[in-house]
Design a protein around this motif. Structure first.
Motif, short mmCIF file in Angstrom:
data_model
loop_
_atom_site.label_atom_id
_atom_site.label_comp_id
_atom_site.label_asym_id
_atom_site.label_seq_id
_atom_site.Cartn_x
_atom_site.Cartn_y
_atom_site.Cartn_z
N GLN A 283 0.83 -1.20 0.00
CA GLN A 283 0.00 0.00 0.00
C GLN A 283 0.87 1.26 0.00
O GLN A 283 0.56 2.24 -0.69
N THR A 284 1.95 1.24 0.77
CA THR A 284 2.87 2.37 0.77
C THR A 284 3.50 2.58 -0.60
O THR A 284 3.66 3.71 -1.06
N PHE A 285 3.81 1.47 -1.26
CA PHE A 285 4.40 1.56 -2.59
C PHE A 285 3.41 2.16 -3.59
O PHE A 285 3.76 3.08 -4.35
N VAL A 286 2.18 1.66 -3.58
CA VAL A 286 1.18 2.10 -4.56
C VAL A 286 0.75 3.54 -4.30
O VAL A 286 0.58 4.33 -5.24
N LYS A 287 0.59 3.91 -3.05
CA LYS A 287 0.04 5.23 -2.71
C LYS A 287 1.09 6.32 -2.57
O LYS A 287 0.79 7.50 -2.78
N ILE A 288 2.33 5.95 -2.22
CA ILE A 288 3.33 6.98 -1.90
C ILE A 288 4.57 6.85 -2.78
O ILE A 288 4.90 7.78 -3.53
N ARG A 289 5.24 5.71 -2.71
CA ARG A 289 6.54 5.59 -3.38
C ARG A 289 6.42 5.71 -4.90
O ARG A 289 7.13 6.50 -5.52
N PHE A 290 5.54 4.92 -5.50
CA PHE A 290 5.46 4.92 -6.96
C PHE A 290 5.00 6.27 -7.52
O PHE A 290 5.63 6.78 -8.47
N PRO A 291 3.92 6.89 -7.00
CA PRO A 291 3.55 8.22 -7.54
C PRO A 291 4.66 9.25 -7.40
O PRO A 291 4.86 10.08 -8.29
N ALA A 292 5.39 9.19 -6.27
CA ALA A 292 6.45 10.18 -6.06
C ALA A 292 7.63 9.95 -7.00
O ALA A 292 8.41 10.89 -7.28
N SER A 293 7.79 8.74 -7.51
CA SER A 293 8.93 8.43 -8.38
C SER A 293 8.65 8.74 -9.85
O SER A 293 9.58 8.73 -10.66
N LEU A 294 7.41 9.01 -10.20
CA LEU A 294 7.06 9.20 -11.61
C LEU A 294 7.79 10.37 -12.28
O LEU A 294 8.20 10.24 -13.44
N PRO A 295 7.95 11.52 -11.62
CA PRO A 295 8.71 12.59 -12.29
C PRO A 295 10.13 12.17 -12.64
O PRO A 295 10.64 12.50 -13.73
N HIS A 296 10.78 11.43 -11.74
CA HIS A 296 12.13 10.94 -12.06
C HIS A 296 12.08 9.92 -13.18
O HIS A 296 12.96 9.91 -14.06
N LEU A 297 11.06 9.06 -13.17
CA LEU A 297 10.94 8.05 -14.22
C LEU A 297 10.78 8.69 -15.59
O LEU A 297 11.41 8.26 -16.57
N PHE A 298 9.96 9.74 -15.68
CA PHE A 298 9.77 10.40 -16.98
C PHE A 298 11.04 11.11 -17.43
O PHE A 298 11.31 11.19 -18.63
N SER A 299 11.82 11.60 -16.48
CA SER A 299 13.11 12.20 -16.87
C SER A 299 14.02 11.14 -17.49
O SER A 299 14.70 11.41 -18.49
N GLY A 300 14.02 9.94 -16.91
CA GLY A 300 14.80 8.87 -17.50
C GLY A 300 14.25 8.40 -18.83
O GLY A 300 15.01 8.04 -19.73
N LEU A 301 12.92 8.42 -18.97
CA LEU A 301 12.30 8.00 -20.22
C LEU A 301 12.69 8.92 -21.38
O LEU A 301 12.86 8.46 -22.51
N LYS A 302 12.81 10.21 -21.10
CA LYS A 302 13.18 11.15 -22.15
C LYS A 302 14.57 10.85 -22.69
O LYS A 302 14.84 11.04 -23.88
N VAL A 303 15.45 10.40 -21.81
CA VAL A 303 16.78 10.00 -22.27
C VAL A 303 16.72 8.64 -22.96
O VAL A 303 17.32 8.43 -24.02
N ALA A 304 15.97 7.71 -22.37
CA ALA A 304 15.93 6.34 -22.88
C ALA A 304 15.31 6.27 -24.27
O ALA A 304 15.74 5.46 -25.10
N VAL A 305 14.30 7.09 -24.54
CA VAL A 305 13.60 6.98 -25.83
C VAL A 305 14.51 7.38 -26.99
O VAL A 305 14.44 6.78 -28.07
N THR A 306 15.38 8.34 -26.78
CA THR A 306 16.31 8.72 -27.84
C THR A 306 17.43 7.70 -27.98
O THR A 306 17.88 7.40 -29.09
N LEU A 307 17.86 7.14 -26.84
CA LEU A 307 18.90 6.11 -26.90
C LEU A 307 18.38 4.83 -27.55
O LEU A 307 19.15 4.11 -28.20
N ALA A 308 17.10 4.55 -27.38
CA ALA A 308 16.53 3.35 -27.98
C ALA A 308 16.58 3.42 -29.50
O ALA A 308 16.81 2.41 -30.18
N VAL A 309 16.37 4.61 -30.05
CA VAL A 309 16.50 4.79 -31.51
C VAL A 309 17.92 4.48 -31.95
O VAL A 309 18.16 3.76 -32.93
N THR A 310 18.88 5.01 -31.20
CA THR A 310 20.28 4.75 -31.52
C THR A 310 20.59 3.26 -31.44
O THR A 310 21.29 2.71 -32.29
N GLY A 311 20.06 2.59 -30.41
CA GLY A 311 20.31 1.17 -30.26
C GLY A 311 19.76 0.36 -31.42
O GLY A 311 20.43 -0.56 -31.91
N ALA A 312 18.55 0.69 -31.85
CA ALA A 312 17.96 -0.03 -32.98
C ALA A 312 18.78 0.16 -34.25
O ALA A 312 19.02 -0.80 -35.00
#
Length: 287
Positions: A189-218
């Motif tokens: 419950q702590t993970f679903v209600k607190i930890r995961f929502p709070a981590s989403l801004p960091h996750l999207f920051s990583g996604l912005k880097v990962a999506v461009t690197l994925a093109v390079t990898g392909a």
């Protein structure tokens, strides 16, 4: 003063200047202000490219003219679209796998210090190894199909996802965790209600880097062994000294990365409007 007027009045806090929510016109002006500089730089680069080609400062087989590149883009649209779709498909599939595995690995690492101490150095070692150096191994193991390209895209995009997710999960306010524990919340419950929502801004920051690197990898995977995809197109054009096709492939590859990056930003604004609003500066401290 009526009760409705009292409720509508904004709450004033000392030292904080409240800003009204910008309207459509103001948002358009802001978007124009933020975009004119990169657009101007692109126009300058395009102008320099045109001048170099028109003045024949460089041989055409080394740097084609913008007109020749545009002729390739318009004259071989079906050919380029077919190979572009292959690269896009490999990129998206690799990104999805990297996000799924990366998020899972990050959660396990955060909840188990033993796993983190064991796995983190291996992840760092794997990230340092040049993917172009081990790509031929994947071709030998998995053949010339789509699997090696997806695997390389996964390996390149995985690291920023897992690192950003670990950072986000650890960045939760300890008082919030103590409060949830005091109130009897279970770990999930702590993970679903607190930890995961709070981590989403960091996750999207990583996604912005990962999506461009994925093109390079392909594309790197297509360089090593493929009969379709933009990497194949660029490699064939380079071997035939067909620089207009080579430049066209590079432009389309860059466009795919920009479009996917824009989709991630749109998803962030839709899923995390509170975070996007904070970046826009709706509340500004005055001291």
């Amino acid at each position: 003063m009526s009760q409705s007027a009292t409720e509508a009045a904004p709450v004033k806090v000392a030292g904080v200047a409240q800003r009204n929510k910008p309207g459509a016109g103001e948002r358009a002006v802001r978007a124009l202000e933020q975009s004119w500089r990169p657009v101007a730089l692109l126009l300058v680069c395009f102008g320099a490219w045109w001048v170099i080609a028109a003045a024949e400062l460089v041989e055409p087989y080394l740097v084609p003219s913008p007109g020749a590149t545009l002729d390739v883009l318009t004259g071989k649209t079906d050919y380029i679209w077919q190979h572009s779709w292959v690269t896009t498909y490999e990129t998206l599939l690799g990104l999805v796998i990297a996000v799924g595995v990366g998020v899972l690995a990050a959660v396990i690492m955060v909840y188990s210090s033993t796993v983190e101490k064991t796995l983190y150095p291996i992840l760092l070692f794997a990230q340092v190894v040049p993917k172009i150096a081990i790509a031929p191994l994947f071709v030998v193991w998995l053949g010339f199909g789509i699997a090696p390209k997806i695997l390389i895209a996964v390996l390149i995009a995985f690291f920023p996802v897992v690192i950003s997710m670990v950072t986000g999960l650890k960045a939760v306010d300890p008082e919030m965790l103590q409060l949830s524990s005091t109130m009897g919340a279970r770990p999930w419950q702590t993970f679903v209600k607190i930890r995961f929502p709070a981590s989403l801004p960091h996750l999207f920051s990583g996604l912005k880097v990962a999506v461009t690197l994925a093109v390079t990898g392909a594309v790197v995977g297509e360089f090593v062994g493929a009969n379709e995809g933009l990497g194949y197109v660029i490699l064939q054009a380079n071997g035939n000294l067909d620089t207009p096709m080579l430049f066209a492939g590079l432009l389309v590859m860059s466009l795919i990365g920009v479009v996917l990056f824009a989709f991630v930003e749109i998803a962030e604004k839709l899923l995390l409007p509170w975070h996007a609003g904070r970046r826009d500066g709706s509340v500004t401290t005055t001291y």
